[in-house]
Enzyme design. Structure first.
Site, PDB file in Angstrom:
ATOM      1  N   MET A 151       0.856  -1.182   0.000  1.00  0.00           N
ATOM      2  CA  MET A 151       0.000   0.000   0.000  1.00  0.00           C
ATOM      3  C   MET A 151       0.893   1.233   0.000  1.00  0.00           C
ATOM      4  O   MET A 151       1.613   1.474   0.959  1.00  0.00           O
ATOM      5  CB  MET A 151      -0.834  -0.073   1.275  1.00  0.00           C
ATOM      6  CG  MET A 151      -1.739   1.078   1.527  1.00  0.00           C
ATOM      7  SD  MET A 151      -3.053   0.594   2.709  1.00  0.00           S
ATOM      8  CE  MET A 151      -2.423   1.207   4.234  1.00  0.00           C
ATOM      9  N   TYR A 153       1.133   3.862  12.745  1.00  0.00           N
ATOM     10  CA  TYR A 153       0.837   3.678  11.314  1.00  0.00           C
ATOM     11  C   TYR A 153      -0.640   3.398  11.022  1.00  0.00           C
ATOM     12  O   TYR A 153      -1.421   3.220  11.934  1.00  0.00           O
ATOM     13  CB  TYR A 153       1.789   2.695  10.641  1.00  0.00           C
ATOM     14  CG  TYR A 153       1.893   1.256  11.092  1.00  0.00           C
ATOM     15  CD1 TYR A 153       1.000   0.649  11.938  1.00  0.00           C
ATOM     16  CD2 TYR A 153       2.956   0.478  10.604  1.00  0.00           C
ATOM     17  CE1 TYR A 153       1.147  -0.693  12.289  1.00  0.00           C
ATOM     18  CE2 TYR A 153       3.115  -0.859  10.947  1.00  0.00           C
ATOM     19  CZ  TYR A 153       2.203  -1.436  11.787  1.00  0.00           C
ATOM     20  OH  TYR A 153       2.354  -2.743  12.123  1.00  0.00           O
ATOM     21  N   GLU A 154      -0.975   3.423   9.752  1.00  0.00           N
ATOM     22  CA  GLU A 154      -2.383   3.335   9.306  1.00  0.00           C
ATOM     23  C   GLU A 154      -3.221   4.469   9.887  1.00  0.00           C
ATOM     24  O   GLU A 154      -4.409   4.284  10.174  1.00  0.00           O
ATOM     25  CB  GLU A 154      -3.009   1.988   9.690  1.00  0.00           C
ATOM     26  CG  GLU A 154      -2.327   0.778   9.146  1.00  0.00           C
ATOM     27  CD  GLU A 154      -2.093   0.834   7.650  1.00  0.00           C
ATOM     28  OE1 GLU A 154      -2.883   1.498   6.954  1.00  0.00           O
ATOM     29  OE2 GLU A 154      -1.120   0.237   7.187  1.00  0.00           O
ATOM     30  N   GLY A 155      -2.639   5.644  10.013  1.00  0.00           N
ATOM     31  CA  GLY A 155      -3.336   6.761  10.663  1.00  0.00           C
ATOM     32  C   GLY A 155      -3.044   6.709  12.140  1.00  0.00           C
ATOM     33  O   GLY A 155      -3.427   5.733  12.807  1.00  0.00           O
TER      34      GLY A 155
END
Lengths: 592, 592
Positions: free
Chosen positions: B163, B440-442
């Protein structure tokens, strides 16, 4: 990472304006020559040596680590040169006894210099920290002969010290140590055993290392009352102070750790090493506590130092990193995004760091003041009161500074986002380095048990009342309109702490497990209330000046943030303590 | 460190007894062939592969790390072999679409397997986790041709996915990305730009890596509405599925990180690389959110997995390590000290870990159930309700699981004392590895803003009410005497959460900063209330069985601990939120 710059202005504010240290120093014969000018000059030099010399070795020290080879330990590149400059500058004896070459500076000053050292480089700071603690124990308990032989070299930084307590099977519980001491019949003892987790047990910074070792004589009683303390040099010392042959002490290995990688954590083997009794036979634990109490406060200060350094970097990053827009509309429309300091949650993290670090610095200065009173004050009543305060404050300072230091470095890392997780920015190192401070010198759980059990329940709350009374007097003496927003929450939370203290003392009679079940959350409530007291004292010094000087304005805003957004934390903790020990103890061990 | 053993019994309890998954599966055509026996068999195999094959590579993977050389990344010893076994076992397609070779297993099952993977080895788990997310986005948004070409190989684990969102100047704020896409005129695009922090962007586990890349077309509008999503293979793929020439994609370097060292975090350079549009032009962010929502839940589960592994080790250590005596008198007088599990504070830490990990596991299973309903339920009303629940639960799961996962691994480390700080015991690695999951991932701050802003304030609290109503119905339907000790705190805390929700919605109208000022603490209150709901549901399933089976007895004691000693935490948070945004916003930026 931002370069480290010691917060000189805040330190001077605490000494001169909040605690009026000059008046105290002038009132005590031992410190009457300590003037604000002298102290300023020392702080300024401290700022330089930590910022310019020691801080730049922090990242490289972490990457390189201390290296063990064949019994020797090599510190990272630059450490030895920096240490030599440090020692030659007289920093090793800053708080030392002038009779043996120390500079006799008050603790109120040395706590601030210690904070600079840990902020600059925790691994580096530990070598002299252990040495300073060893000097304290030697000065308090050793014979005049040992003091004359060892203290001047140690204050001068020519030799370092270490503290050898822990064994593989014996950490918190020192009563079960196995290291043995046998009388050589010539005034010395033969020490045999293995110690682990010995900070600075071996290194290349100094020509000799003076170990303070807990051991048991053959006929000693079992448990903590059968422990004696011995001074064991790495290299034997001749009567004239010159170095003789090597002693039977060796470093078996060093640990590979999460952080403080440039600090050598040693396995030390004593194979009939020659040692000298410090203090009385079987009273070694009490003698060692002189050192341990010092180490506990200094390790607390490690929490402050790491917290401040993380804050300095995080503020700089929050001002520079642009990402997203302010909720109320673009603040810097000329750029593609606003600096992240506009976001409420980033400010929440920054203000949490700022408000608890500054309160912690105030509290450490205040504890330093009490220690100076204990040591030097001519009035016995004052000394006794200060001693009781120090008894309760020491575990609070050690555990609360480091628990919040850890929380704060995690905030500092979080503000950097993904970059906080990458080594090159330095924020993750601070998290790893400060984490040990919650564990060593007695885990924070052990500190909490000391506060709740020995210092509070066992004394029937007498020490606590000395503190509560001082706070009540401060509140009564400062009833101005402007102070109300700080005095009211201080009074109310102190009342809650008092109620909680009484509750635990009562419950402990019925169930001894209530002490341990309450301890950690109790210590935190104690810590937050103490910080509220510090904020009220700082607000008092700042109020009226805030219009003319941003420093004071910042103090008032920070005090307000602390009062409104941090103090509520204690409400949950009090309820949790009052839920009692049963929810912890009822479940059988096999059900975990 | 103790070997990892997946908590099979607890997983089966959740599926079969708490959530009665068999009834749900039987009621939906897409899952009617999923039987409890089949699921048990899968969980048992999952237990074996994670415990025997993947967990043993955790420590060595951390020591060795992923290595970059000249554009190639080598994973640590054993990773490739273990990955091949994993892929050949069909685990890569466990939740995949059966039309393209996936096994179509329900999310309720896959969340449990994901937990096992992260507990065993977070670094290892990330490679397939990114792949599974990429498959979801491709399956939801790509053309039939792309799906047929890529999904079977990806489900089969022959190819992995990645991603590619973040750029050096653009993390949280994706609207400002600079990577460009130009139409090649042949159905493909030329992608040019640099992406950073790309998990599994390059490695040696698979013969190809399929990147999903956010980029902007030349004429795209500014900001988030001008972003498109492209599928960019590392190696181009011929129409028959065979590998063609290499694409213009290269890995410039990998990051040196605090933890998850065996996971390659890559700088990826796209130099006119050939890519294929996924979904519509300029709607890439929405398409990527299919993947991101999946990743958010799975990263939350990383928090659970690390937490459980830390707990397993800490319990074992607390039973074996002897130190000190129980406050009520020696428990094992035949030994020199008692096991530390006798101490209230050690039990407090263990029970905090246990009660929040088990509630988290229940919550992740419950979120999985909602996702299954969204995907498969024949009734539109049910699907819509579940969709609204998922909208609020996703940020809660990501942030709350990982915040508590971090807290819990720190407890687990603390229980080990000094040994917790030493690398060989593995506890410190869990702290380092789980720390990234908060970032991570926001970041968790971004999750909180999503919950408080987009999902709550923006919807006027509609989604929240779906949850509140479900809880009220549960409370009303289970009014037995034995349940009162759990239902009352559940009702009261849900009422407090509802009040707080209303308070923030109102205040946000007056001051948009109230959203961000409330968000993190609000998310935590939401999380604790959700866990209280989970404990009430688990207690319901366990009550009546506790006399005959220790598993149920343990559940009841743990539910009680959670209710009495953890739930009070929300009281401080609520007060802090209600202190509002002013204490955060009033101070000028220059005063920090």
């Amino acid at each position: 990472m931002a370069e480290y710059q010691a917060p000189l202005r805040d330190m001077q504010f605490l000494l001169n304006e909040v605690f009026e240290a000059d008046k105290l120093w002038a009132s005590m014969p031992a410190t009457e020559e300590v003037t604000p000018d002298l102290v300023d000059a020392i702080l300024e030099e401290g700022c330089k040596i930590t910022g310019n010399l020691i801080a730049p070795l922090n990242r490289s020290g972490d990457e390189e680590g201390a290296q063990w080879s064949d019994g020797s330990v090599t510190t990272p590149k630059g450490f030895k040169e920096a240490y030599t400059t440090y020692a030659e500058g007289g920093w090793g004896g800053l708080g030392g006894d002038p009779e043996y070459g120390g500079q006799g500076m008050p603790k109120m000053l040395t706590v601030l210099f210690e904070e600079m050292m840990y902020a600059a480089n925790s691994s580096f700071a530990l070598y002299p920290a252990l040495s300073a603690g060893a000097c304290l124990a030697i000065n308090a308990h050793a014979s005049e002969e040992l003091k004359q032989q060892y203290l001047p070299k140690m204050y001068g930084g020519v030799w370092c010290g270490s503290m050898c307590l822990t064994e593989p099977h014996s950490g918190t519980d020192l009563g079960i140590i196995r290291t043995k001491a046998e009388d050589n019949g010539d005034g010395s003892y033969a020490i045999t055993g293995t110690k682990i987790f010995i900070t600075g047990g071996e290194h290349d910074l100094t020509e000799n290392i003076i170990h303070l070792v807990l051991a048991k004589l053959p006929d000693a009683p079992a448990g903590p009352r059968g422990i004696s303390l011995f001074l064991v040099p790495k290299i034997n010392v001749n009567d004239d102070g010159s170095l003789a042959d090597g002693n039977a002490v060796s470093c078996g290995s060093i640990e590979h750790k999460m952080g403080i990688k440039a600090s050598a954590t040693c396995v030390m083997n004593f194979d009939g090493a020659k040692g000298y009794l410090v203090g009385e036979v079987n009273k070694g634990l009490a003698a060692m506590f002189t050192m341990m109490n010092y180490e506990r406060l200094t390790i607390g200060i490690q929490g402050l130092g790491c917290s401040d350094r993380s804050y300095q970097s995080a503020v700089e990053y929050a001002r520079e990193r642009i990402q997203g827009r302010a909720a109320t509309g673009a603040k810097t429309p000329e750029k593609v995004a606003d600096p992240i300091i506009v976001h409420p949650d980033v400010r929440r993290m920054l203000l949490t760091m700022k408000s608890t670090t500054e309160a912690g610095r105030a509290f450490s200065t205040y504890v330093g003041m009490q220690l100076d009173i204990v040591k030097h004050h001519p009035d016995e009543e004052q000394r006794k009161k200060a001693e009781q305060l120090v008894a309760v404050f020491t575990p609070v300072a050690k555990a609360f500074f480091t628990d919040l230091g850890f929380e704060n470095t995690v905030h500092g890392q979080q503000i950097f986002g993904g970059h906080g997780y990458i080594r090159e920015w330095g924020q993750e190192q601070l998290v790893r380095d400060v984490r040990i401070a919650q564990i060593y010198e007695g885990t924070n759980g052990v500190q909490a048990l000391d506060l709740m059990g020995r210092k509070t329940v066992a004394s029937g709350g007498v020490y606590f009342q000395v503190f509560a009374e001082e706070v009540r007097q401060f509140v009564a003496a400062n009833q101005t309109d402007a102070m109300q927003e700080f005095l009211q929450p201080l009074s109310e939370s102190m009342q809650q702490l008092e109620d909680l203290t009484g509750w635990v003392i009562e419950e402990a009679v019925k169930n001894p497990n209530e002490v341990g079940a309450a301890s950690v959350e109790y210590l935190h409530v104690f810590g937050y209330v103490s910080y509220m007291y510090m904020w009220a004292r700082m607000a008092k010094a700042a109020l009226g000046e805030e219009a003319s000087d941003d420093f004071y304005k910042s103090k008032i805003f920070t005090a307000r943030f602390y009062t409104k957004r941090i103090m509520p934390r204690i409400q949950g903790m009090i309820l949790s303590v009052k839920a009692g020990a049963d929810p912890l103890m009822e479940m059988g061990d096999e059900l975990f």
